[in-house]
Design an enzyme around this catalytic site. Structure first.
Site, PDB file in Angstrom:
ATOM      1  N   LEU A  61      -4.846  -2.096   6.897  1.00 20.93           N
ATOM      2  CA  LEU A  61      -5.309  -0.815   6.368  1.00 20.93           C
ATOM      3  C   LEU A  61      -4.174  -0.020   5.747  1.00 20.93           C
ATOM      4  O   LEU A  61      -4.385   0.739   4.799  1.00 20.93           O
ATOM      5  CB  LEU A  61      -5.968   0.005   7.482  1.00 20.93           C
ATOM      6  CG  LEU A  61      -7.356  -0.454   7.937  1.00 20.93           C
ATOM      7  CD1 LEU A  61      -7.770   0.287   9.195  1.00 20.93           C
ATOM      8  CD2 LEU A  61      -8.376  -0.235   6.835  1.00 20.93           C
ATOM      9  N   HIS A  62      -2.955  -0.194   6.274  1.00 26.39           N
ATOM     10  CA  HIS A  62      -1.790   0.526   5.741  1.00 26.39           C
ATOM     11  C   HIS A  62      -1.179  -0.168   4.525  1.00 26.39           C
ATOM     12  O   HIS A  62      -0.171   0.302   3.999  1.00 26.39           O
ATOM     13  CB  HIS A  62      -0.728   0.688   6.823  1.00 26.39           C
ATOM     14  CG  HIS A  62      -1.040   1.775   7.808  1.00 26.39           C
ATOM     15  ND1 HIS A  62      -1.768   1.547   8.961  1.00 26.39           N
ATOM     16  CD2 HIS A  62      -0.747   3.089   7.817  1.00 26.39           C
ATOM     17  CE1 HIS A  62      -1.889   2.676   9.625  1.00 26.39           C
ATOM     18  NE2 HIS A  62      -1.282   3.633   8.953  1.00 26.39           N
TER      19      HIS A  62
END
Length: 313
Positions: free
Chosen positions: A194-195
């Site tokens: 997600l990052h």
């Protein structure tokens, strides 16, 4: 990242029947809600629907927006100015590591408090008490539990409360049949994805995953052996342990674990320095490893020793 979290959560919730599949208009409005689309935080579709019954303007609402905005800018000033003034470069490498890590954490708190302000300004982030009063109680991060942590587990929980809830609900619980250790690793892997699959963030997140798991299992075992309030999470008021948190030995043991957690945080946050060139071009794998090499990979070695100690006792 926020858009991806919203997409996945709606898909899971609709599949499990906890929410009705939204219309295209509802879905688009949820994804691009003005209060969360830029700074976050993530909110579930069910919580988003509360915007339709928002209590409107009030002194509590106004105070929440002003307080959150004020705290955000206090954290920003601390990150940009005060951290460098309070801990000069001649204090030694471990103090510099703590300073750089704290500066990064303060910039994170700025984003979190500002997202609280935008969330409340858009009419979200409230709940009703048992007596019917409206309470603006949305919390994105809790710096107290991070700067003075009981354990790394607390740091992980309170670093970003909505994201922790998302990862626990949609990743950890789904992967738990594979075993706790596998579920923890998959949770931190999902967080890394997600990052943006950045090596620096992935290295920190996966290291934090190993650290928090090792600390959790060690303290759980010590708590059972000594019948004491030593778990990574704070015991409830009516816990059945023989030795409570006020016992001097229990207090000193928890204090030692807290100091160790702060030391690990200084090490893990070291590479998030404020070098203008690196912030523009991005942090490479070489930069990350060189920063940890300057400290002799001490934190990783201590974590490995802690795990060996856990297996020996």
């Amino acid at each position: 990242m926020i858009l991806a979290m919203k997409l996945i959560s709606v898909a899971f919730d609709a599949d499990q029947g906890t929410v009705k599949l939204p219309s295209l208009l509802e879905y688009t409005a949820y994804l691009y809600n003005v209060g969360t689309v830029i700074f976050g935080p993530w909110i579930s579709f069910r919580d988003y629907l509360n915007i339709c019954s928002s209590p409107g303007l009030s002194r509590g609402w106004l105070w929440t927006v002003i307080k959150s905005t004020g705290l955000a800018y206090c954290c920003l000033v601390t990150s940009a100015c005060f951290s460098q003034w309070l801990i000069p470069t001649y204090y030694g490498k471990w103090w510099i590591a703590y300073r750089d890590a704290q500066s990064f954490r303060m910039s994170h708190y700025f984003v979190c408090f500002f997202s609280q302000a935008t969330l409340a300004a858009s009419g979200l982030g409230w709940s009703k008490t048992a007596d019917g009063h409206v309470k603006w109680d949305a919390s994105v991060s809790r710096p107290y539990y991070i700067e003075l942590p009981r354990s790394l587990v607390e740091v992980v929980t309170y670093w970003n409360v909505p994201m922790h809830h998302w990862l626990k609900t949609y990743v950890f619980k789904t992967a738990r049949p594979l075993g706790n250790f596998a579920a923890v690793l998959l949770t931190y892997a999902a967080s890394s994805l997600l990052h943006g699959l950045n090596f620096q963030l992935a290295a920190v997140l996966l290291s934090l995953g190993f650290y928090s798991y090792i600390e959790h299992v060690l303290r759980s075992k010590l708590s059972r052996y000594f019948d004491a309030c030593l778990p990574a999470r704070k015991c409830k008021q009516n816990c059945k342990h023989g030795y409570k948190k006020n016992n001097p030995y229990v207090f000193l043991a928890n204090l030692a674990f807290a100091a160790l957690a702060m030391w690990h945080l200084a090490y893990l946050g070291l590479m998030f320095d404020s070098s203008p060139d690196l912030e523009e071009t991005g942090y490479s794998m070489r930069h990350t490893l060189s920063k940890w090499a300057e400290l002799g990979y001490a934190s990783h070695l201590v974590a490995a020793a802690t795990y060996i100690f856990y297996w020996l006792i």
